[in-house]
Motif scaffolding. Structure first.
Motif, PDB file in Angstrom:
ATOM      1  N   THR A  28       0.848  -1.189   0.000  1.00  0.00           N
ATOM      2  CA  THR A  28       0.000   0.000   0.000  1.00  0.00           C
ATOM      3  C   THR A  28       0.883   1.238   0.000  1.00  0.00           C
ATOM      4  OG1 THR A  28      -0.069   0.152   2.405  1.00  0.00           O
ATOM      5  CG2 THR A  28      -1.741  -1.233   1.331  1.00  0.00           C
ATOM      6  N   ALA A  29       0.264   2.387  -0.249  1.00  0.00           N
ATOM      7  CA  ALA A  29       1.015   3.641  -0.209  1.00  0.00           C
ATOM      8  C   ALA A  29       1.615   3.865   1.165  1.00  0.00           C
ATOM      9  CB  ALA A  29       0.097   4.803  -0.583  1.00  0.00           C
ATOM     10  N   ALA A  30       0.842   3.552   2.218  1.00  0.00           N
ATOM     11  CA  ALA A  30       1.346   3.749   3.578  1.00  0.00           C
ATOM     12  C   ALA A  30       2.541   2.842   3.861  1.00  0.00           C
ATOM     13  CB  ALA A  30       0.239   3.491   4.589  1.00  0.00           C
ATOM     14  N   GLU A  31       2.477   1.599   3.398  1.00  0.00           N
ATOM     15  CA  GLU A  31       3.585   0.669   3.611  1.00  0.00           C
ATOM     16  C   GLU A  31       4.826   1.120   2.842  1.00  0.00           C
ATOM     17  OE1 GLU A  31       1.046  -3.476   4.274  1.00  0.00           O
ATOM     18  OE2 GLU A  31       1.595  -2.812   2.258  1.00  0.00           O
ATOM     19  N   SER A  32       4.642   1.527   1.585  1.00  0.00           N
ATOM     20  CA  SER A  32       5.775   2.026   0.801  1.00  0.00           C
ATOM     21  C   SER A  32       6.353   3.281   1.428  1.00  0.00           C
ATOM     22  CB  SER A  32       5.336   2.331  -0.639  1.00  0.00           C
ATOM     23  OG  SER A  32       5.023   1.146  -1.335  1.00  0.00           O
ATOM     24  N   TYR A  54      13.655   3.911  -3.508  1.00  0.00           N
ATOM     25  CA  TYR A  54      13.827   2.484  -3.274  1.00  0.00           C
ATOM     26  C   TYR A  54      15.277   1.996  -3.281  1.00  0.00           C
ATOM     27  CZ  TYR A  54       8.809   2.548  -4.204  1.00  0.00           C
ATOM     28  OH  TYR A  54       7.463   2.818  -4.172  1.00  0.00           O
ATOM     29  N   TYR A  55      16.227   2.905  -3.133  1.00  0.00           N
ATOM     30  CA  TYR A  55      17.629   2.497  -3.043  1.00  0.00           C
ATOM     31  C   TYR A  55      17.930   1.900  -1.671  1.00  0.00           C
ATOM     32  CZ  TYR A  55      22.683   3.016  -2.373  1.00  0.00           C
ATOM     33  OH  TYR A  55      24.008   2.796  -2.072  1.00  0.00           O
ATOM     34  N   VAL A  56      18.749   0.831  -1.670  1.00  0.00           N
ATOM     35  CA  VAL A  56      19.236   0.227  -0.429  1.00  0.00           C
ATOM     36  C   VAL A  56      20.737  -0.005  -0.595  1.00  0.00           C
ATOM     37  CG1 VAL A  56      19.064  -1.704   1.175  1.00  0.00           C
ATOM     38  CG2 VAL A  56      17.020  -0.924  -0.042  1.00  0.00           C
ATOM     39  N   GLU A  64      26.393   0.000  -8.566  1.00  0.00           N
ATOM     40  CA  GLU A  64      25.279  -0.589  -7.819  1.00  0.00           C
ATOM     41  C   GLU A  64      24.037  -0.562  -8.711  1.00  0.00           C
ATOM     42  OE1 GLU A  64      25.200   0.730  -3.464  1.00  0.00           O
ATOM     43  OE2 GLU A  64      26.409   2.290  -4.457  1.00  0.00           O
ATOM     44  N   LEU A  65      23.403  -1.718  -8.841  1.00  0.00           N
ATOM     45  CA  LEU A  65      22.224  -1.860  -9.699  1.00  0.00           C
ATOM     46  C   LEU A  65      21.035  -2.314  -8.865  1.00  0.00           C
ATOM     47  CD1 LEU A  65      20.824  -2.241 -12.563  1.00  0.00           C
ATOM     48  CD2 LEU A  65      21.608  -4.607 -12.420  1.00  0.00           C
ATOM     49  N   TRP A  66      19.880  -1.707  -9.096  1.00  0.00           N
ATOM     50  CA  TRP A  66      18.636  -2.212  -8.527  1.00  0.00           C
ATOM     51  C   TRP A  66      17.496  -1.856  -9.461  1.00  0.00           C
ATOM     52  CZ3 TRP A  66      20.815   2.361  -7.254  1.00  0.00           C
ATOM     53  CH2 TRP A  66      20.001   3.483  -7.062  1.00  0.00           C
ATOM     54  N   HIS A  67      16.483  -2.692  -9.500  1.00  0.00           N
ATOM     55  CA  HIS A  67      15.332  -2.391 -10.351  1.00  0.00           C
ATOM     56  C   HIS A  67      14.128  -3.235  -9.950  1.00  0.00           C
ATOM     57  CE1 HIS A  67      15.760  -6.058 -12.894  1.00  0.00           C
ATOM     58  NE2 HIS A  67      17.051  -5.832 -12.860  1.00  0.00           N
ATOM     59  N   ARG A 122      14.103   4.076   5.580  1.00  0.00           N
ATOM     60  CA  ARG A 122      15.380   3.984   4.874  1.00  0.00           C
ATOM     61  C   ARG A 122      16.046   5.350   4.812  1.00  0.00           C
ATOM     62  NH1 ARG A 122      19.071   0.760   4.598  1.00  0.00           N
ATOM     63  NH2 ARG A 122      17.510  -0.870   4.343  1.00  0.00           N
ATOM     64  N   PHE A 123      15.275   6.403   4.568  1.00  0.00           N
ATOM     65  CA  PHE A 123      15.837   7.750   4.521  1.00  0.00           C
ATOM     66  C   PHE A 123      16.435   8.135   5.869  1.00  0.00           C
ATOM     67  CE2 PHE A 123      15.512  12.336   5.138  1.00  0.00           C
ATOM     68  CZ  PHE A 123      16.167  12.812   4.007  1.00  0.00           C
ATOM     69  N   LYS A 124      15.728   7.842   6.945  1.00  0.00           N
ATOM     70  CA  LYS A 124      16.231   8.177   8.273  1.00  0.00           C
ATOM     71  C   LYS A 124      17.525   7.438   8.573  1.00  0.00           C
ATOM     72  CE  LYS A 124      11.830   9.374  10.484  1.00  0.00           C
ATOM     73  NZ  LYS A 124      10.829   8.981  11.512  1.00  0.00           N
ATOM     74  N   THR A 125      17.642   6.228   8.057  1.00  0.00           N
ATOM     75  CA  THR A 125      18.846   5.422   8.294  1.00  0.00           C
ATOM     76  C   THR A 125      20.026   5.927   7.483  1.00  0.00           C
ATOM     77  OG1 THR A 125      17.540   3.454   8.776  1.00  0.00           O
ATOM     78  CG2 THR A 125      19.834   3.099   8.135  1.00  0.00           C
ATOM     79  N   ASP A 126      19.791   6.286   6.224  1.00  0.00           N
ATOM     80  CA  ASP A 126      20.889   6.550   5.292  1.00  0.00           C
ATOM     81  C   ASP A 126      21.180   8.022   5.030  1.00  0.00           C
ATOM     82  OD1 ASP A 126      21.054   3.816   4.999  1.00  0.00           O
ATOM     83  OD2 ASP A 126      19.768   3.776   3.229  1.00  0.00           O
ATOM     84  N   LYS A 127      20.177   8.902   5.110  1.00  0.00           N
ATOM     85  CA  LYS A 127      20.380  10.249   4.580  1.00  0.00           C
ATOM     86  C   LYS A 127      19.865  11.371   5.466  1.00  0.00           C
ATOM     87  CE  LYS A 127      20.007   8.874  -0.266  1.00  0.00           C
ATOM     88  NZ  LYS A 127      19.292   7.604  -0.164  1.00  0.00           N
ATOM     89  N   SER A 128      19.257  11.067   6.577  1.00  0.00           N
ATOM     90  CA  SER A 128      18.639  12.110   7.377  1.00  0.00           C
ATOM     91  C   SER A 128      19.702  12.903   8.129  1.00  0.00           C
ATOM     92  CB  SER A 128      17.644  11.501   8.366  1.00  0.00           C
ATOM     93  OG  SER A 128      16.969  12.510   9.071  1.00  0.00           O
TER      94      SER A 128
END
Length: 284
Positions: free
Chosen positions: A8-12, A108-110, A153-156, A19-25
């Protein structure tokens, strides 16, 4: 084959926010108060100008207020910003580059995906749906020198338009891998061609799309981050020439320089593509 469930939108939104808080905040700790004052005032004044120009009513103002509250409650701000705002930030931030063009990262980058060597197969499920795709390329600097050991790094998304770690029922690192250029700067990646997909539409972003009469489609694309010591990080998405949404991507992220030229095998069962990267040296 594991059955995957469309989030769902909420889950995404919650996943992207975490992920943002972990990597870029990192906040605005390095930004001067004068700069914050300048940018905040101009954004607010632009909103004021829009209200005056179009004589916004209280009913319309309250509708926007309710929508903003819903955006926060559903954690959809990463999706909204990455779809409608990020492409302009990327354009401004990289306008002086002489090497490859880039585009948005998206939500959606990890980091730290599995190492796959210089010639390898991206992690995927047995009998992963989608047309097999072999991608070869070379990574050099703007002076033409080879960059041995450059990281790609590749993701899709998969054939259902879903990303691992953002949809249930998909293995953790499915269609995510890190490749390292060999002594000649070359790499070969074997994966499957991704599918186009719609961004989640059951939440606040979908409400905006419906109210404005827009569509929610993103064209099929491969995400990459290409990096090497002494060079600027390149973030890009690579697109396919026959996608009907290249010209009206909801995220406005398609550039002519990022469209691939895949060649289809005689029996139509697979594709190959060649695409190189030229990295800019890091600024002093």
């Amino acid at each position: 084959m594991t059955t995957s469930i469309r989030p769902t939108a909420a889950e995404s939104g919650a996943g992207a926010t975490a992920r943002f808080k972990t990597d870029k905040s990192v906040g605005a700790a390095g930004t001067s108060s004068d700069r914050v004052d300048q940018l905040a005032r101009e954004v607010i004044e632009a909103v004021h100008a829009t209200i005056r120009k179009h004589k916004v009513t209280y009913a319309e103002y309250n509708a926007v207020k309710a929508w903003l509250i819903k955006m926060g409650e559903s954690s959809e701000w990463p999706l909204f910003l990455d779809v409608w705002i990020e492409h302009v930030v990327e354009q401004v931030a990289t306008e002086n580059r002489k090497g490859n063009k880039g585009t948005i990262e998206g939500p959606y980058y990890v980091p730290d995906s599995p190492e796959c060597g210089s010639h390898g197969v991206v992690p995927m499920r047995e009998n992963e749906p989608g047309t097999p795709l072999t991608w070869t390329g070379r990574i050099t600097s703007t002076d033409g020198s080879v960059i041995e050991g450059a990281k790609l790094e590749l993701w899709h998304a998969d054939d259902d338009g879903l990303y691992s770690q953002f949809a249930s029922g998909i293995p953790e690192w499915n269609l995510r891998g890190t490749f390292t250029a060999d002594t000649e700067g070359r790499f070969e990646i074997r994966t499957v061609r991704p599918a186009p997909y719609q961004i989640p539409t059951d939440g606040a972003c979908g409400q905006l799309i419906s109210a404005a009469g827009w569509h929610a489609w993103r064209p099929a694309h491969l995400h990459v981050k290409v990096s090497a010591p002494g060079h600027e990080l390149l973030t890009a998405q690579l697109y396919f020439p026959d996608d009907v949404h290249n010209d009206d991507d909801i995220a406005s992220a398609v550039k002519p320089e990022l469209i691939l030229d895949p060649q289809t095998s005689q029996d139509g069962s697979s594709q190959t593509v060649s695409y190189d990267f030229v990295l800019d040296p890091a600024s002093a």
